[in-house]
Scaffold this active site. Structure first.
Site, PDB file in Angstrom:
ATOM      1  N   TYR A 101      32.371  43.198  43.605  1.00 54.98           N
ATOM      2  CA  TYR A 101      32.681  44.630  43.521  1.00 54.98           C
ATOM      3  C   TYR A 101      31.449  45.503  43.234  1.00 54.98           C
ATOM      4  O   TYR A 101      31.304  46.569  43.848  1.00 54.98           O
ATOM      5  CB  TYR A 101      33.770  44.882  42.479  1.00 54.98           C
ATOM      6  CG  TYR A 101      35.160  44.642  43.038  1.00 54.98           C
ATOM      7  CD1 TYR A 101      35.853  45.660  43.674  1.00 54.98           C
ATOM      8  CD2 TYR A 101      35.760  43.396  42.942  1.00 54.98           C
ATOM      9  CE1 TYR A 101      37.121  45.450  44.191  1.00 54.98           C
ATOM     10  CE2 TYR A 101      37.023  43.171  43.462  1.00 54.98           C
ATOM     11  CZ  TYR A 101      37.699  44.200  44.087  1.00 54.98           C
ATOM     12  OH  TYR A 101      38.949  43.981  44.611  1.00 54.98           O
ATOM     13  N   GLU A 143      43.849  41.601  40.412  1.00 55.11           N
ATOM     14  CA  GLU A 143      43.528  40.331  41.065  1.00 55.11           C
ATOM     15  C   GLU A 143      43.350  39.211  40.044  1.00 55.11           C
ATOM     16  O   GLU A 143      43.711  38.059  40.307  1.00 55.11           O
ATOM     17  CB  GLU A 143      42.289  40.505  41.939  1.00 55.11           C
ATOM     18  CG  GLU A 143      42.584  41.346  43.180  1.00 55.11           C
ATOM     19  CD  GLU A 143      41.358  41.948  43.834  1.00 55.11           C
ATOM     20  OE1 GLU A 143      40.234  41.461  43.572  1.00 55.11           O
ATOM     21  OE2 GLU A 143      41.509  42.920  44.609  1.00 55.11           O
TER      22      GLU A 143
END
Length: 406
Positions: A101, A143
């Site tokens: 990310y 997640e």
């Protein structure tokens, strides 16, 4: 990039929300540039990102829409949580990791600056850096929970697990089923009907892995997983993995796959009639739903409508016909675009509004739709014209095409 929503000051929130329309206007230019520069600097990510979708613009557009929708709701990210979870299912199926990310964030900000130029002031870039941190943390958190659930569920797993192709069965001119069993002879998870897996294709001559997601086409509870794959035109970039599976992968081959994911799943708590409508290879998740319904809800009325180019392109016709014959609560209709005397079907051409009204006994039903883009748009329009409630229409889009899939 570890901010939380409560840490964002009002000026940052106002700046982000005010600039969302500007970034939307340049959205695809920004994200196309983002993918280009990120993958130039981190080519290893080509093992994860679908190169075909990038060339066709699908992946940049999807990323742009996700980031801007989240930014527009930066004060109330819970409002888009269902959309976040849908994407999180895709991410966990691709084995996306938290450390990826910050890489995405870094190059997204560079792309915003490069495309907008002087209009991207330091205040704007700083605000978007903080906002991206919040958005990324939401995805990472969701997640993380999904990965933990998989890690703790019997038979489930995180990452890629080797499976052996134990059977390869042609289903039509262009669709073949692959029966998969764990190479470690371990257990399988109790997945939900409608979910998909990711296959990692490691193809000779290709520098990077190719990941593709395929719906599981049989009900849970078996000692195998089954995917039914449509072979795309080998000259079409989309076809690199499907042709690999059809032409190179034989019984005994090993395929690394991720565990079942996805939120397009059958609600087994409902008792109202179940209507399954598919186009082409879109029947695969609906097969799992059909097989589950007759086993788990034998009193529930089921209507299965399938559209294909012709009988030769219709996968699993005999299987569904035998289910309908053995289970009187199941009604089955076939629609062929190109029909000859030998291709017995219930309707020639396409599924139109007038015909659909005659085969659906009530709009107070649960509708599950799956197929290519044009097909899905038409079915959704027909159902809404019939005044079917929004929360009774469930769908999964297969293939970015505007015609009925083969």
């Amino acid at each position: 990039m570890g901010a939380t929503t409560t840490e964002l000051d009002q000026k940052t929130i106002e700046t982000v929300k005010a600039t969302v329309p500007v970034l939307q206007e340049h959205g695809e230019a920004i994200t196309s540039h983002f993918y280009k520069i990120m993958l130039e600097n981190h080519p290893e990510l080509k093992n994860v990102f679908n190169q075909t979708n990038q060339r066709k613009g699908g992946q940049p557009k999807a990323l742009a829409n996700t980031v801007y929708a989240a930014a527009a709701n930066i004060e109330h990210l819970e409002d888009i949580l269902p959309h976040v979870k849908q994407i999180a299912h895709k991410h966990t199926s691709l084995n996306i990791k938290p450390e990826q990310y910050p890489i995405v964030g870094k190059y997204l900000l560079i792309a915003i600056k490069d495309v907008l130029g002087e209009a991207a002031t330091d205040d704007i870039i700083n605000a978007w850096e903080k906002a991206y941190g919040v958005i990324a943390n939401v995805f990472i958190s969701v997640e993380k929970e999904m990965y933990e659930e998989k890690q703790n569920a019997p038979g489930d797993w995180v990452g890629f697990r080797d499976f052996t192709v134990v059977k390869k069965i042609p289903e039509s001119e262009v669709i073949t089923s692959f029966y998969l069993k764990p190479a470690d002879n371990g257990k399988l998870p109790a997945y939900q009907p409608g979910q998909y897996i990711t296959v990692k294709a490691q193809i000779d001559g290709e520098t990077y892995d190719h990941l593709r997601q395929y719906s599981l086409s049989t009900a849970p509870g078996q000692d195998f997983l089954r995917i039914s794959v449509k072979r795309e035109d080998e000259h079409n970039p989309e076809g690199i993995v499907s042709n690999y599976l059809h032409n190179q992968v034989e019984e005994g081959a090993i395929l690394p796959i991720t565990s079942p994911s996805g939120d397009f799943v059958l609600n087994e708590t409902e008792q109202k009639p179940l209507v399954l409508i598919s186009g082409g290879v879109g029947l695969t998740p609906l097969m799992s739903m059909l097989e589950t319904a007759i086993e788990e809800q034998p009193e529930r009325e089921v209507i299965f409508i399938h559209a294909a180019r012709s009988r030769a392109y219709h996968a699993m016709k005999d299987k569904v016909a035998s289910i309908a014959e053995a289970n009187k609560q199941v009604t089955y209709y076939t629609v062929y675009a190109d029909s000859t005397g030998a291709d017995a079907c219930d309707k020639e051409g396409r599924i139109d509004f007038d015909w659909l009204k005659t085969v659906i006994p009530t709009v107070d039903a649960s509708f599950y739709l799956c197929g290519p883009k044009g097909f899905m748009g038409a079915m959704d329009g027909h159902l809404r014209n019939m005044n079917v409630a929004d929360n009774d229409i469930h769908f999964e889009l297969f293939a970015p095409m505007d015609e009925i899939a083969n």
